[in-house]
Design an enzyme around this catalytic site. Sequence first.
Site, PDB file in Angstrom:
ATOM      1  N   ASN A 109      -2.181  14.382 -10.621  1.00 59.85           N
ATOM      2  CA  ASN A 109      -3.208  13.910  -9.693  1.00 59.85           C
ATOM      3  C   ASN A 109      -2.998  12.420  -9.458  1.00 59.85           C
ATOM      4  OD1 ASN A 109      -5.640  13.915  -8.148  1.00 59.85           O
ATOM      5  ND2 ASN A 109      -6.760  13.105  -9.904  1.00 59.85           N
ATOM      6  N   HIS A 111      -5.204   9.050  -8.605  1.00 57.62           N
ATOM      7  CA  HIS A 111      -6.603   8.603  -8.634  1.00 57.62           C
ATOM      8  C   HIS A 111      -6.639   7.111  -8.311  1.00 57.62           C
ATOM      9  CE1 HIS A 111     -10.799   8.725  -9.743  1.00 57.62           C
ATOM     10  NE2 HIS A 111     -10.628   7.617 -10.442  1.00 57.62           N
ATOM     11  N   SER A 138      -3.590   5.327 -10.282  1.00 57.35           N
ATOM     12  CA  SER A 138      -2.938   5.949 -11.431  1.00 57.35           C
ATOM     13  C   SER A 138      -2.508   7.364 -11.074  1.00 57.35           C
ATOM     14  CB  SER A 138      -3.912   6.053 -12.614  1.00 57.35           C
ATOM     15  OG  SER A 138      -4.540   4.814 -12.881  1.00 57.35           O
ATOM     16  N   ASP A 147     -10.336  13.480 -14.264  1.00 61.62           N
ATOM     17  CA  ASP A 147      -9.601  12.206 -14.188  1.00 61.62           C
ATOM     18  C   ASP A 147      -9.211  11.683 -15.572  1.00 61.62           C
ATOM     19  OD1 ASP A 147      -9.835  12.299 -11.435  1.00 61.62           O
ATOM     20  OD2 ASP A 147     -11.718  11.189 -11.436  1.00 61.62           O
TER      21      ASP A 147
HETATM   22  C1  GRF Z   1      -6.658   8.921  -2.215  1.00 64.99           C
HETATM   23  O1  GRF Z   1      -7.279   7.672  -2.309  1.00 64.99           O
HETATM   24  C2  GRF Z   1      -6.439   9.482  -3.586  1.00 64.99           C
HETATM   25  O2  GRF Z   1      -6.184   8.512  -4.546  1.00 64.99           O
HETATM   26  C3  GRF Z   1      -7.744  10.157  -3.879  1.00 64.99           C
HETATM   27  O3  GRF Z   1      -8.163  10.701  -2.654  1.00 64.99           O
HETATM   28  C4  GRF Z   1      -7.581   9.962  -1.584  1.00 64.99           C
HETATM   29  C5  GRF Z   1      -6.837  10.939  -0.753  1.00 64.99           C
HETATM   30  O4  GRF Z   1      -6.311  10.373   0.417  1.00 64.99           O
HETATM   31  N1  GRF Z   1      -7.581  11.124  -4.934  1.00 64.99           N
HETATM   32  P1  GRF Z   1      -5.233  11.174   1.243  1.00 64.99           P
HETATM   33  O5  GRF Z   1      -5.858  12.505   1.649  1.00 64.99           O
HETATM   34  O6  GRF Z   1      -4.026  11.366   0.410  1.00 64.99           O
HETATM   35  O7  GRF Z   1      -4.963  10.331   2.446  1.00 64.99           O
END
Ligand code: GRF
Length: 192
Positions: A109, A111, A138, A147
Site C-alpha cells: 500500500n 500511504h 510510505s 496502515d
Molecule cells: C494517494 O495520496 C495515496 O497515497 C492514498 O490515496 C491517494 C490515491 O491517489 N492512499 P491516486 O488515486 O493514486 O491518484
Amino acid sequence: MADRVRVGVLISGRGSNMASLIAASREADCPYEIVLVASNNPEAAGLAIAQQAGIATFAHPHKGMKRAEFDSMIDGALRSAGVQLIALAGYMRILSAEFITGWQGRILNIHPSLLPLYRGLDTHQRAIEAGDAEAGCSVHVVTPELDDGPVIAQARVPILPGDTPDSLAGRILAEEHRIYPEALAQMARKLR
Ligand code: GRF
C-alpha cells in the site's frame, strides 16, 4: 528476462499512482507486469486509464455486500487473472483480515504520511496542524491493522509556510509516483 511477476492493482478513484505503476511496467527491465486493475467504484477515473493502457479491469460496487462477500469476489477476480502480488493504490476500503491473510506478505500500500505517523485519513491536514517541519509518503506491506505493517520505502518533503492540505498533497504525490514503482519492483524481484 525471466517471467514478470503478475500484479493486480486495487483502486477507488483517480488512479494517479496506478498510472505511475503502469508507466514503470513498460520499461524493458521492469520485473512486474500489471494484469488486472480492480475497483470497488465503477466510476473510478483510473479504470479508464487502465483500459486505455490495454489492461483488464474489474469493477463492482461494494454497496449492499458484506465485507467478506465483497472481498471474496475481488479475491476470485485476482486469482483468475493469475495475480501474484497486489498493489493498493488509493483503495479506499478496508480489507478483511481473511483477504489479507490469504495474500500474506503479498499486498503493498502507498500511504501519504511518514508512517507510523498519521495512519488513516486527512494525513496532510494533520501534519500541518501538528506544526511538523516535514511530511511524506510510505510504501508498506499490508497487515490486518490499518496502515500498519513493515515500511519498505519512504520519501520526505518539507512542509512550507502557507502550505494547505492540497499544496502539501501535491508535493507528496510527486514523491509517491517516484517511490511506489521502485518499491513494487523491489518486492517483485524477491518473488521471481
Ligand atoms: C494517494 O495520496 C495515496 O497515497 C492514498 O490515496 C491517494 C490515491 O491517489 N492512499 P491516486 O488515486 O493514486 O491518484
